[in-house]
Design a protein around this motif. Structure first.
Motif, PDB file in Angstrom:
ATOM      1  N   ALA A  60      36.265 -25.335   5.681  1.00  0.00           N
ATOM      2  CA  ALA A  60      35.685 -24.131   6.275  1.00  0.00           C
ATOM      3  C   ALA A  60      34.561 -24.492   7.238  1.00  0.00           C
ATOM      4  CB  ALA A  60      35.173 -23.208   5.173  1.00  0.00           C
ATOM      5  N   VAL A  61      33.794 -25.528   6.923  1.00  0.00           N
ATOM      6  CA  VAL A  61      32.717 -25.975   7.812  1.00  0.00           C
ATOM      7  C   VAL A  61      33.298 -26.465   9.131  1.00  0.00           C
ATOM      8  CG1 VAL A  61      30.955 -27.754   8.144  1.00  0.00           C
ATOM      9  CG2 VAL A  61      31.087 -26.514   5.964  1.00  0.00           C
ATOM     10  N   GLY A  70      22.712 -20.881  13.754  1.00  0.00           N
ATOM     11  CA  GLY A  70      21.405 -21.493  13.585  1.00  0.00           C
ATOM     12  C   GLY A  70      20.346 -20.593  12.998  1.00  0.00           C
ATOM     13  N   ARG A  71      20.765 -19.486  12.361  1.00  0.00           N
ATOM     14  CA  ARG A  71      19.771 -18.594  11.754  1.00  0.00           C
ATOM     15  C   ARG A  71      19.226 -19.161  10.454  1.00  0.00           C
ATOM     16  NH1 ARG A  71      22.879 -12.884  12.031  1.00  0.00           N
ATOM     17  NH2 ARG A  71      24.591 -14.251  11.400  1.00  0.00           N
ATOM     18  N   THR A  76      21.816 -25.207   4.485  1.00  0.00           N
ATOM     19  CA  THR A  76      21.845 -23.917   3.799  1.00  0.00           C
ATOM     20  C   THR A  76      23.140 -23.179   4.111  1.00  0.00           C
ATOM     21  OG1 THR A  76      19.428 -23.752   3.887  1.00  0.00           O
ATOM     22  CG2 THR A  76      20.657 -21.708   3.517  1.00  0.00           C
ATOM     23  N   TRP A  77      23.555 -23.214   5.367  1.00  0.00           N
ATOM     24  CA  TRP A  77      24.807 -22.573   5.774  1.00  0.00           C
ATOM     25  C   TRP A  77      25.994 -23.183   5.039  1.00  0.00           C
ATOM     26  CZ3 TRP A  77      28.803 -24.588   9.147  1.00  0.00           C
ATOM     27  CH2 TRP A  77      29.727 -23.626   9.582  1.00  0.00           C
ATOM     28  N   VAL A  78      26.022 -24.509   4.944  1.00  0.00           N
ATOM     29  CA  VAL A  78      27.118 -25.197   4.245  1.00  0.00           C
ATOM     30  C   VAL A  78      27.131 -24.820   2.765  1.00  0.00           C
ATOM     31  CG1 VAL A  78      28.013 -27.444   3.509  1.00  0.00           C
ATOM     32  CG2 VAL A  78      27.229 -27.131   5.860  1.00  0.00           C
ATOM     33  N   PHE A  79      25.964 -24.808   2.148  1.00  0.00           N
ATOM     34  CA  PHE A  79      25.899 -24.496   0.725  1.00  0.00           C
ATOM     35  C   PHE A  79      26.227 -23.028   0.464  1.00  0.00           C
ATOM     36  CE2 PHE A  79      24.441 -28.634   0.109  1.00  0.00           C
ATOM     37  CZ  PHE A  79      24.267 -28.905  -1.234  1.00  0.00           C
ATOM     38  N   ARG A  80      25.928 -22.152   1.427  1.00  0.00           N
ATOM     39  CA  ARG A  80      26.303 -20.754   1.251  1.00  0.00           C
ATOM     40  C   ARG A  80      27.830 -20.618   1.263  1.00  0.00           C
ATOM     41  NH1 ARG A  80      23.481 -18.506   5.129  1.00  0.00           N
ATOM     42  NH2 ARG A  80      21.677 -18.131   3.797  1.00  0.00           N
ATOM     43  N   LEU A 183      21.052 -17.636  -0.918  1.00  0.00           N
ATOM     44  CA  LEU A 183      22.318 -18.252  -1.304  1.00  0.00           C
ATOM     45  C   LEU A 183      23.023 -17.461  -2.401  1.00  0.00           C
ATOM     46  CD1 LEU A 183      21.518 -22.081  -1.412  1.00  0.00           C
ATOM     47  CD2 LEU A 183      23.202 -20.965   0.051  1.00  0.00           C
ATOM     48  N   LEU A 184      22.258 -17.017  -3.397  1.00  0.00           N
ATOM     49  CA  LEU A 184      22.849 -16.397  -4.585  1.00  0.00           C
ATOM     50  C   LEU A 184      22.760 -14.876  -4.565  1.00  0.00           C
ATOM     51  CD1 LEU A 184      21.473 -18.862  -7.287  1.00  0.00           C
ATOM     52  CD2 LEU A 184      23.618 -18.983  -6.013  1.00  0.00           C
TER      53      LEU A 184
END
Length: 221
Positions: A60-61, A70-71, A76-80, A183-184
């Motif tokens: 997906a990445v 870039g927000r 963080t984006w990857v872990f989300r 994230l959660l």
């Protein structure tokens, strides 16, 4: 020994990933996959399933990197993406991890009340003799550090899944409260309660080990 390549700044890293730079992808693959796998295990039922979650996340990445705005930090984006992918897999496996509201496990004392002086004591609520937390000694050699790591991993493994996720993100991965809440999708108040109780539970599990090794009675708050 060849060390792991440093991770470039997000702007450079994103540009290289968009250009199909395999070396840039290899850097974050090596740096983040281990923690991603540990986090995924909190949502799904088997290591094999967690590995599939991580693989699906990386796919997906790759497919979505052009849409990264870039927000948030790239990590963080990857872990989300990982959390969302793992949640969906957990639902399919009937192993959901509720985050949005507090559960019965979030109530009750985090420390055994018997460790405090009773209400009829001249100093009610204070620690009983010998029960006040003390600082634990650091392991002195590699063997002791390895043993402590094993004990710590076992203590974390006994946590409820939701608590394990929050503790992993905050204390192992170094995410801030704000990042974990994003994230959660939980409130800062819920995050604080879950984290506090997770840390208290781990400290309680480690007490017998340090009592045997160092003679300390309890950890320092």
């Amino acid at each position: 020994m060849v060390g792991q390549s440093p991770i470039p700044a997000d702007d450079e890293l994103v540009e290289r990933l968009r250009d199909g730079d395999e070396s840039a992808f290899a850097v974050i693959l090596g740096a983040w996959s281990g923690s991603m796998l540990r986090l995924a295990m909190s949502f799904v039922s088997t290591p094999a399933s967690a590995e599939e979650v991580v693989q699906d996340t990386w796919l997906a990445v790759i497919r979505g990197i052009d849409g990264f705005e870039g927000r948030s930090a790239l990590k963080t984006w990857v872990f989300r993406i990982l959390v969302n992918t793992a949640k969906k897999r957990g639902i399919k496996e009937h192993r959901t991890v509720p985050f949005g509201s507090l559960l019965p496990e979030d109530s009750g004392p985090t420390v055994d009340p018997d460790r405090f002086r009773p209400a009829d004591d001249p100093h009610p609520g204070h620690w009983r003799p010998g029960e006040k937390p003390r600082r634990w000694s650091e392991p002195e050699d590699a063997a002791e550090r390895e043993e402590l790591a094993t004990v710590l991993a076992a203590a974390i493994a006994q946590l409820p899944a939701r608590s394990r996720v929050v503790l992993t993100l905050r204390d192992a991965e170094g995410y801030t409260c704000e990042e974990v809440c994003a994230l959660l999708e939980i409130t800062p108040g819920n995050q604080r309660v879950i984290l506090h109780r997770a840390r208290a539970a781990v400290r309680a599990q480690l007490e017998p080990y340090f009592r045997t090794i160092t003679g300390d009675v309890t950890p320092e708050s």
